[in-house]
Design an enzyme around this catalytic site. Structure first.
Site, PDB file in Angstrom:
ATOM      1  N   LYS A 103       4.259 -12.645   8.364  1.00 19.88           N
ATOM      2  CA  LYS A 103       3.399 -12.719   9.557  1.00 19.88           C
ATOM      3  C   LYS A 103       3.315 -14.165  10.055  1.00 19.88           C
ATOM      4  O   LYS A 103       3.441 -14.453  11.246  1.00 19.88           O
ATOM      5  CB  LYS A 103       2.012 -12.163   9.179  1.00 19.88           C
ATOM      6  CG  LYS A 103       0.942 -12.219  10.229  1.00 19.88           C
ATOM      7  CD  LYS A 103       0.031 -13.410  10.150  1.00 19.88           C
ATOM      8  CE  LYS A 103      -0.756 -13.505   8.875  1.00 19.88           C
ATOM      9  NZ  LYS A 103      -1.674 -14.666   8.862  1.00 19.88           N
ATOM     10  N   LYS A 160      -1.312 -25.501  10.869  1.00 19.45           N
ATOM     11  CA  LYS A 160      -1.071 -24.506   9.812  1.00 19.45           C
ATOM     12  C   LYS A 160       0.377 -24.003   9.875  1.00 19.45           C
ATOM     13  O   LYS A 160       1.020 -23.762   8.842  1.00 19.45           O
ATOM     14  CB  LYS A 160      -2.057 -23.345   9.962  1.00 19.45           C
ATOM     15  CG  LYS A 160      -1.800 -22.155   9.045  1.00 19.45           C
ATOM     16  CD  LYS A 160      -2.069 -22.455   7.586  1.00 19.45           C
ATOM     17  CE  LYS A 160      -1.571 -21.299   6.711  1.00 19.45           C
ATOM     18  NZ  LYS A 160      -1.925 -21.421   5.319  1.00 19.45           N
TER      19      LYS A 160
END
Ligand code: NAP
Length: 296
Positions: A240, A172
């Site tokens: 983030k 990811k």
């Protein structure tokens, strides 16, 4: 197909994913910190319960899709957490994008209870969650991966077992390096087109189908040229993920020069109070530098 599915975290992504599970006929129990979002799912056929523990107690497979590492920590731990309701043989699937190293710790805690963990972050944006066309990158045990597939097919079309626990989160982060590099290229290209006095809509049509085409260009380009900054994915969440990339790259000793640059550009936009904009608002940082405004 008889396993009972729990879903924790009904935000932009989780609500679409859980809704698809319900619509595909699965038995779905939900919990969300803000109760109204669980009520919306209950209205279409899910069962809403009052804690993460209650989800784990009543389900065979508990899916989680919350914001960040401390938030997964929060739904797992404590008297009302998932771990306190988890039993042997159960499976936890974490769809949140979080730290690969914290993932190893969570998987171990779940394993100590005789249960299993798959890290299964997703890509494809809010559109993919709503349409059920997400890409899902999965780390963990191969048998548990096989167990999960019939349920993941409710909201995913590309479901890939990429390696052991933690590998899903690392892939990811690979995905996020690609996303922000593309976003910077799309921003520069459209501002260049603006500076050249081009028709932005025609420019997009001309290039989107060729070698320069990308998901970002086709989905966010049309939004950018009409200055629609509504988020599929907010700058705050994107940032983030970039923090996770920079931390992991530091641990691995891998150079992420472009990603570091984009991290600083998003930081500047956050300072201006734009963290709630979609990540395609990256172009605003270039607008600020150049005095050129897109879509005027
Ligand atoms: P979101 O709309 O902000 O939703 C976040 C969800 O997490 C909400 O249900 C929120 O509950 C819950 N939550 C946050 N902190 C919590 C805590 N401490 N305890 C309990 N619940 C908590 O975010 P999202 O866009 O759905 O993203 C969710 C995850 O998917 C993130 O890890 C994100 O990076 C990842 N992701 C997002 C996208 C995208 O395009 N949006 C794409 C791929 C991956 P409340 O409703 O109470 O706030």
């Amino acid at each position: 197909m008889s396993e009972r599915i729990g879903f924790i975290g009904l935000g932009i992504m989780g609500s679409g994913m859980a809704r698809n599970l319900v619509e595909k006929g699965h038995d779905v129990t939900v919990w969300n910190r803000t109760t109204s979002r669980a009520d919306e799912l209950a209205a279409v056929g899910a069962t809403a319960v009052d804690s993460p523990k209650a989800v784990a107690e009543s389900c065979d497979i508990t899916m989680i899709c919350v914001s960040d590492t401390p938030d997964v920590e929060a739904v797992l731990h404590g008297g009302q957490g998932v771990l306190s309701g988890l039993g042997e043989g159960q499976l936890v699937i974490d769809h949140s994008t979080i730290s690969p190293s914290a993932t190893l710790r969570f998987a171990e805690e779940v394993g100590d209870l005789g249960a299993f963990w798959l890290d299964a972050p997703v890509s494809g944006g809010s559109e993919g969650a709503a349409r059920g066309t997400l890409s899902i990158m999965i780390g963990g045990d191969a048998d548990q991966f096989e167990r999960s597939v019939p349920f993941l097919e409710a909201f995913g079309t590309t479901i890939t077992h990429v390696g052991p626990t933690g590998a899903g989160q690392l892939v990811k982060l690979v995905n996020q390096i690609l996303v922000v590099g593309t976003q910077l290229a799309v921003s520069e290209a459209l501002l260049f087109a603006e500076a050249g006095g081009l028709d932005l809509e025609k420019t997009l049509s001309a290039v989107a189908g060729g070698a320069a085409g990308s998901w970002m260009l086709s989905n966010r380009g049309p939004q950018m040229i009409v200055r629609d900054w509504r988020p599929g994915f907010t700058i705050d969440l994107q940032q983030k993920d970039l923090r996770l990339v920079l931390e992991a790259a530091d641990e691995l000793g891998a150079p992420v020069v472009g990603t570091g640059l984009v991290f600083q550009m998003y930081r500047a936009l956050q300072r201006r109070g734009l963290g709630g904009d979609g990540n395609h608002a990256l172009v605003k940082a270039l607008e600020e530098m150049s005095g050129i405004t897109l879509g005027t």
